[in-house]
Design a protein around this motif. Structure first.
Motif, PDB file in Angstrom:
ATOM      1  N   ASP A  27       3.704  78.519  49.551  1.00  0.00           N
ATOM      2  CA  ASP A  27       2.821  79.215  48.623  1.00  0.00           C
ATOM      3  C   ASP A  27       3.591  79.697  47.384  1.00  0.00           C
ATOM      4  O   ASP A  27       3.632  80.883  47.076  1.00  0.00           O
ATOM      5  CB  ASP A  27       2.169  80.402  49.355  1.00  0.00           C
ATOM      6  CG  ASP A  27       0.947  80.900  48.600  1.00  0.00           C
ATOM      7  OD1 ASP A  27       0.414  80.122  47.794  1.00  0.00           O
ATOM      8  OD2 ASP A  27       0.563  82.064  48.791  1.00  0.00           O
ATOM      9  N   MET A  28       4.202  78.746  46.675  1.00  0.00           N
ATOM     10  CA  MET A  28       5.083  79.101  45.566  1.00  0.00           C
ATOM     11  C   MET A  28       4.298  79.260  44.261  1.00  0.00           C
ATOM     12  O   MET A  28       3.193  78.733  44.131  1.00  0.00           O
ATOM     13  CB  MET A  28       6.136  78.011  45.398  1.00  0.00           C
ATOM     14  CG  MET A  28       6.996  77.892  46.644  1.00  0.00           C
ATOM     15  SD  MET A  28       8.255  76.651  46.527  1.00  0.00           S
ATOM     16  CE  MET A  28       7.355  75.232  46.090  1.00  0.00           C
TER      17      MET A  28
ATOM     18  N   PRO B 282      15.066  76.438  53.501  1.00  0.00           N
ATOM     19  CA  PRO B 282      16.205  77.075  52.809  1.00  0.00           C
ATOM     20  C   PRO B 282      16.299  76.656  51.343  1.00  0.00           C
ATOM     21  O   PRO B 282      16.515  77.522  50.470  1.00  0.00           O
ATOM     22  CB  PRO B 282      17.426  76.593  53.611  1.00  0.00           C
ATOM     23  CG  PRO B 282      16.888  76.272  54.959  1.00  0.00           C
ATOM     24  CD  PRO B 282      15.483  75.772  54.751  1.00  0.00           C
ATOM     25  N   GLY B 283      16.098  75.396  51.033  1.00  0.00           N
ATOM     26  CA  GLY B 283      16.169  74.922  49.641  1.00  0.00           C
ATOM     27  C   GLY B 283      15.037  75.486  48.798  1.00  0.00           C
ATOM     28  O   GLY B 283      15.259  75.947  47.674  1.00  0.00           O
ATOM     29  N   LEU B 284      13.827  75.465  49.342  1.00  0.00           N
ATOM     30  CA  LEU B 284      12.678  75.992  48.585  1.00  0.00           C
ATOM     31  C   LEU B 284      12.863  77.477  48.307  1.00  0.00           C
ATOM     32  O   LEU B 284      12.545  77.979  47.235  1.00  0.00           O
ATOM     33  CB  LEU B 284      11.377  75.753  49.367  1.00  0.00           C
ATOM     34  CG  LEU B 284      10.956  74.291  49.547  1.00  0.00           C
ATOM     35  CD1 LEU B 284       9.719  74.192  50.438  1.00  0.00           C
ATOM     36  CD2 LEU B 284      10.680  73.632  48.199  1.00  0.00           C
ATOM     37  N   HIS B 285      13.413  78.169  49.301  1.00  0.00           N
ATOM     38  CA  HIS B 285      13.629  79.610  49.160  1.00  0.00           C
ATOM     39  C   HIS B 285      14.674  79.882  48.065  1.00  0.00           C
ATOM     40  O   HIS B 285      14.497  80.761  47.219  1.00  0.00           O
ATOM     41  CB  HIS B 285      14.092  80.169  50.507  1.00  0.00           C
ATOM     42  CG  HIS B 285      14.225  81.653  50.506  1.00  0.00           C
ATOM     43  ND1 HIS B 285      13.142  82.490  50.533  1.00  0.00           N
ATOM     44  CD2 HIS B 285      15.325  82.437  50.459  1.00  0.00           C
ATOM     45  CE1 HIS B 285      13.560  83.733  50.512  1.00  0.00           C
ATOM     46  NE2 HIS B 285      14.880  83.728  50.461  1.00  0.00           N
TER      47      HIS B 285
ATOM     48  N   GLY C  93       6.090  63.683  53.490  1.00  0.00           N
ATOM     49  CA  GLY C  93       5.007  64.521  54.011  1.00  0.00           C
ATOM     50  C   GLY C  93       5.534  65.870  54.490  1.00  0.00           C
ATOM     51  O   GLY C  93       4.906  66.913  54.268  1.00  0.00           O
ATOM     52  N   TRP C  94       6.681  65.843  55.138  1.00  0.00           N
ATOM     53  CA  TRP C  94       7.304  67.068  55.668  1.00  0.00           C
ATOM     54  C   TRP C  94       7.599  68.045  54.527  1.00  0.00           C
ATOM     55  O   TRP C  94       7.255  69.236  54.588  1.00  0.00           O
ATOM     56  CB  TRP C  94       8.587  66.643  56.378  1.00  0.00           C
ATOM     57  CG  TRP C  94       9.343  67.689  57.117  1.00  0.00           C
ATOM     58  CD1 TRP C  94       8.947  68.973  57.389  1.00  0.00           C
ATOM     59  CD2 TRP C  94      10.638  67.522  57.709  1.00  0.00           C
ATOM     60  NE1 TRP C  94       9.916  69.614  58.107  1.00  0.00           N
ATOM     61  CE2 TRP C  94      10.956  68.753  58.325  1.00  0.00           C
ATOM     62  CE3 TRP C  94      11.546  66.472  57.801  1.00  0.00           C
ATOM     63  CZ2 TRP C  94      12.168  68.939  59.000  1.00  0.00           C
ATOM     64  CZ3 TRP C  94      12.737  66.661  58.475  1.00  0.00           C
ATOM     65  CH2 TRP C  94      13.045  67.881  59.067  1.00  0.00           C
ATOM     66  N   VAL C  95       8.185  67.540  53.440  1.00  0.00           N
ATOM     67  CA  VAL C  95       8.538  68.414  52.309  1.00  0.00           C
ATOM     68  C   VAL C  95       7.266  68.922  51.607  1.00  0.00           C
ATOM     69  O   VAL C  95       7.157  70.112  51.282  1.00  0.00           O
ATOM     70  CB  VAL C  95       9.478  67.671  51.318  1.00  0.00           C
ATOM     71  CG1 VAL C  95       9.692  68.493  50.051  1.00  0.00           C
ATOM     72  CG2 VAL C  95      10.813  67.356  51.980  1.00  0.00           C
ATOM     73  N   LEU C  96       6.266  68.034  51.418  1.00  0.00           N
ATOM     74  CA  LEU C  96       5.021  68.466  50.753  1.00  0.00           C
ATOM     75  C   LEU C  96       4.325  69.544  51.576  1.00  0.00           C
ATOM     76  O   LEU C  96       3.780  70.513  51.038  1.00  0.00           O
ATOM     77  CB  LEU C  96       4.073  67.280  50.540  1.00  0.00           C
ATOM     78  CG  LEU C  96       4.570  66.180  49.593  1.00  0.00           C
ATOM     79  CD1 LEU C  96       3.508  65.106  49.416  1.00  0.00           C
ATOM     80  CD2 LEU C  96       4.950  66.761  48.248  1.00  0.00           C
ATOM     81  N   ASP C  97       4.366  69.365  52.883  1.00  0.00           N
ATOM     82  CA  ASP C  97       3.772  70.340  53.794  1.00  0.00           C
ATOM     83  C   ASP C  97       4.470  71.702  53.638  1.00  0.00           C
ATOM     84  O   ASP C  97       3.820  72.746  53.571  1.00  0.00           O
ATOM     85  CB  ASP C  97       3.967  69.797  55.220  1.00  0.00           C
ATOM     86  CG  ASP C  97       2.975  70.377  56.171  1.00  0.00           C
ATOM     87  OD1 ASP C  97       1.844  70.636  55.743  1.00  0.00           O
ATOM     88  OD2 ASP C  97       3.346  70.597  57.352  1.00  0.00           O
ATOM     89  N   ALA C  98       5.798  71.656  53.564  1.00  0.00           N
ATOM     90  CA  ALA C  98       6.567  72.908  53.417  1.00  0.00           C
ATOM     91  C   ALA C  98       6.259  73.562  52.068  1.00  0.00           C
ATOM     92  O   ALA C  98       6.178  74.793  51.975  1.00  0.00           O
ATOM     93  CB  ALA C  98       8.068  72.624  53.538  1.00  0.00           C
TER      94      ALA C  98
END
Ligand SMILES: CCCCC/C=C\C/C=C\C/C=C\C/C=C\CCCC(=O)O[C@@H](CO)COC(=O)CCCCCCCCCCCCCCCCC
Ligand SMILES: Nc1ncnc2c1ncn2[C@@H]1O[C@H](COP(=O)(O)OP(=O)(O)OP(=O)(O)O)[C@@H](O)[C@H]1O
Length: 489
Positions: free
Chosen positions: A214-215, A181-184, A204-209
Motif C-alpha cells: 500500500d505504497m 525488505p527492498g520495498l520498505h 506476480g510475487w513482486v506485484l502482489d507485494a
C-alpha cells in the motif's frame, strides 16, 4: 600536481599555497595518507592500480604506468564499507571538472550512497536493511529483485553483476525475505523503478507485494526474464529468456523504455464443499492468464517434480525438455478429456455452448503469450479488426465477431480459448497451427467445475476440488515496456 596547488600560477608554491593546496588537492591528500572523507555517503579518492586498460574519465586518455596509475572514486557506505565507481582519472586531471563523481554512466539507475541515512543519523541498533533513504528530488534509482530459483538458474551471477554495476544496497535476493525488505527500504522515494529478475511467478510475487505494501507511489516494473516460460516479459518485449548478454546495455534499454498499461484481474474460488481441502491457491490476482485442464495438468506435474528433484531442473533447456516429456505423456493419458462434461462457463451471465467441441483445456487470457510464447488467441488481420469504443459490448460470444476481434492487455476484456489437447498446444507452439478455439471475450467470467481439476494462474498450478471460479477486473497496472522503436518489433 604542483601546478594545481600553485594558486597564483607564478611558478612557485608558497607556504600558504602548500597548506591551502593540501586541503583541496586530492593527490596530495592521498600522498599524505589523508582520506577525503570519513562520513557515510562521502567520496574517497584513492590511488589505484588498474589491471585492465582503463581510461581517464576527464581527458579520455588511457591511465598508463606500472604501479598505481590513477585515482579511483570510492564512496563510503558505512564504517569501512566502500563501493567503487568507474570514475577513475589521472592525477593531473583531478582538479579538472567536478570533484565529486556523479555515479558514472549508470547514474540514472544508481541509488546515490549519500541519499542513504547515515549511521550517525539513525540509531546504530537499526540494521542496515532498515535504514531509510532521504526523499531526494531528481533521482530515479532502480530497485532490483532477483529470484535464484527461477528456471534459467542464472540468478546468483546476475545478482553479483548488478551489485557491481549499481549500489549493492539496491539489489535484493528474494530468497532472503521476499520483496518486502527492498520495498520498505525504498518507501520514502517519490520516483523509482523496479527490475524483477525472474520468471512469471516472480513478477506476480513482486506485484502482489507492491499491492499489499500500500505504497504512496506504484513504481513501474521492468523484467529481466530468468524463468522458463517468461510470458509477460515476452509481451513487454524484454525477451523470452536472458542468455547472458551485457547487463549494462540492458540497463540502458530500461532508460529508453516507455510505459504501458495492463489490466490485472481478481480471481475468487469458492469450493462446493467447504470440507474438501485442495492445494492452497497460489495467488488471488491474475496478471497473465488462468487455465483449467490439460496445460495446468502438465504444469502441475512439472511443479511437483521440480519441488521434489530441484537438481534435475537446473537450466531453461532442461526444463523445456521436461515440459515436452510431460506433454507427451499427457497426450497419451489424456487426463482431462471430455472437459465439457466437467464444467460450465458463463461470460457476463451468458452461458458458453461447448457441446460441439472436444476440449481438454480452457485458457482465459489477459496477455497474448502463454506456454512460453504461444499466442493462443492468434493474430487478427488489421483490416478486419472491429473497432472497440466505450459502447462496445462487455461480452462477445458470436464466432464471426470473435474472428475479427483482437486481443489487448489493457481493454478490460479477458479472452476465453478452448484447447483440444497437448498435441494442439505443440502445434501452436511450433507455429503449425495459428490459434486455439476462440470462445468469448468478456469483462466477467464464471466457471463451475463438477470434479477435481488442475488449474493454474500465471504458470503457478494447483489441484482444485469442485468449485466456482469468478474472474473480475482488479486494476489497471503500469508496467515498463521497451518502446517498439528501440528493438524494432
Ligand atoms: C504435430 C505435433 C507437434 C508436436 C510439437 C512438437 C514439439 C514441440 C516442441 C517443443 C516444445 C517443448 C517444450 C515446450 C517449451 C516451453 C514450455 C514452457 C512453458 C511454460 O513455462 O509454461 C509454464 C509457465 O510459464 C506453465 O506451464 C504450462 O502452461 C504447461 C504447458 C507446457 C506447454 C508445452 C507445449 C509443448 C507441447 C509439446 C507437445 C508434444 C506432443 C507430442 C505428442 C507425441 C505423441 C506420442
Ligand atoms: N509468489 C511466490 N511466493 C513465493 N515463491 C515464489 C512465488 N512465485 C514463485 N516462487 C518461487 O520461485 C520459483 C521460480 O518461479 P518463476 O516463476 O520465477 O520461474 P519459472 O517457474 O522457472 O518461470 P516461468 O514462470 O516464467 O515459467 C518457484 O518455483 C517458486 O519456488
Amino acid at each position: 600536481m604542483m601546478a594545481a596547488i600553485d594558486a597564483d600560477s607564478n611558478g612557485t608554491v608558497t607556504q600558504e599555497e602548500w597548506i591551502q593546496g593540501g586541503m583541496n588537492n586530492v593527490p596530495l591528500l592521498v600522498l599524505l595518507g589523508l582520506q577525503m572523507a570519513d562520513r557515510d555517503g562521502q567520496h574517497v579518492w584513492r590511488m589505484k592500480h588498474f589491471n585492465r586498460p582503463t581510461y581517464c574519465f576527464v581527458c579520455q586518455n588511457m591511465l598508463l604506468g606500472l604501479r598505481k596509475q590513477g585515482l579511483s572514486c570510492n564512496v563510503l557506505l558505512a564504517q569501512n564499507i566502500y563501493i567503487s565507481f568507474d570514475f577513475q582519472r589521472h592525477n593531473e586531471c583531478v582538479s579538472i571538472g567536478s570533484f565529486n563523481c556523479d555515479c558514472g554512466p549508470l547514474k540514472d539507475h544508481i541509488l546515490p550512497p549519500w541519499t542513504i541515512c547515515s549511521v550517525s543519523k539513525v540509531s546504530q541498533s537499526i540494521s542496515n536493511q532498515r535504514r531509510p533513504i532521504f526523499p531526494v528530488q531528481g533521482i530515479n534509482p532502480l530497485l532490483v529483485f532477483m529470484n535464484p530459483k527461477s528456471g534459467g538458474k542464472q540468478g546468483e551471477r546476475v545478482l553479483r553483476k548488478f551489485q557491481h554495476l549499481l549500489n549493492p544496497r539496491q539489489v535484493y535476493n528474494l530468497s532472503n525475505g521476499g520483496p518486502n525488505p527492498g520495498l520498505h527500504f525504498f518507501r520514502n522515494l517519490q520516483k523509482y523503478r523496479i527490475l524483477v529478475c525472474g520468471g512469471d511467478g516472480t513478477v506476480g510475487w513482486v506485484l502482489d507485494a507492491i499491492d499489499k505494501a500500500d505504497m504512496a507511489v506504484n513504481p513501474p516494473v521492468a523484467i529481466l526474464p530468468l524463468g522458463t516460460g517468461n510470458d509477460l516479459a515476452r509481451c513487454l518485449r524484454w525477451g523470452g529468456g536472458y542468455e547472458g548478454s551485457d547487463l549494462t546495455e540492458f540497463l540502458r534499454e530500461i532508460e529508453e523504455s516507455s510505459l504501458v498499461k495492463m489490466d490485472r484481474w481478481r480471481v475468487q474460488v469458492v469450493p462446493n464443499d467447504e470440507n474438501e481441502v485442495g492445494d492452497p491457491m497460489p495467488s488471488e490476482i491474475i496478471n497473465n492468464y488462468f487455465s483449467i485442464g490439460v496445460d495446468a495438468s502438465i504444469a502441475h506435474r512439472f511443479h511437483t517434480m521440480r519441488e521434489k528433484h530441484p537438481q534435475k531442473f537446473n537450466s531453461r533447456a532442461k526444463n523445456k525438455l521436461w515440459y515436452f516429456e510431460l506433454a507427451t505423456s499427457e497426450t497419451i493419458s489424456a487426463s482431462c478429456k471430455n472437459l465439457k462434461e466437467c464444467l460450465t462457463i458463463q461470460c457476463c451471465g451468458v452461458p458458453l455452448d461447448l457441446s460441439s467441441l472436444s476440449l481438454e483445456g480452457i485458457a482465459v487470457l489477459n496477455i497474448p503469450s502463454m506456454h512460453g510464447g504461444s499466442n493462443l488467441w492468434g493474430e487478427t488481420k488489421k483490416a478486419e479488426e472491429v473497432h472497440k469504443d466505450d459502447h462496445f459490448p462487455q461480452v462477445i460470444t458470436d464466432s464471426e465477431v470473435l474472428e475479427m476481434s483482437s486481443q489487448d492487455m489493457s481493454d478490460r476484456l479477458l479472452e476465453v480459448v478452448g484447447l483440444e489437447g497437448a498435441m494442439e498446444m505443440g502445434q501452436i507452439y511450433t507455429g503449425l497451427k495459428s490459434k486455439g478455439h476462440r470462445l468469448a471475450q468478456a469483462t466477467q467470467i464464471m466457471i463451475k467445475t463438477k470434479k477435481a481439476l488442475p488449474m493454474q494462474i500465471d504458470g503457478e498450478p494447483w489441484m482444485q476440488p469442485p468449485c466456482t471460479v469468478s474472474l473480475l477486473i482488479f486494476e489497471l497496472f503500469t508496467a515498463v515496456s521497451l518502446s517498439v522503436d528501440s528493438r524494432g518489433s
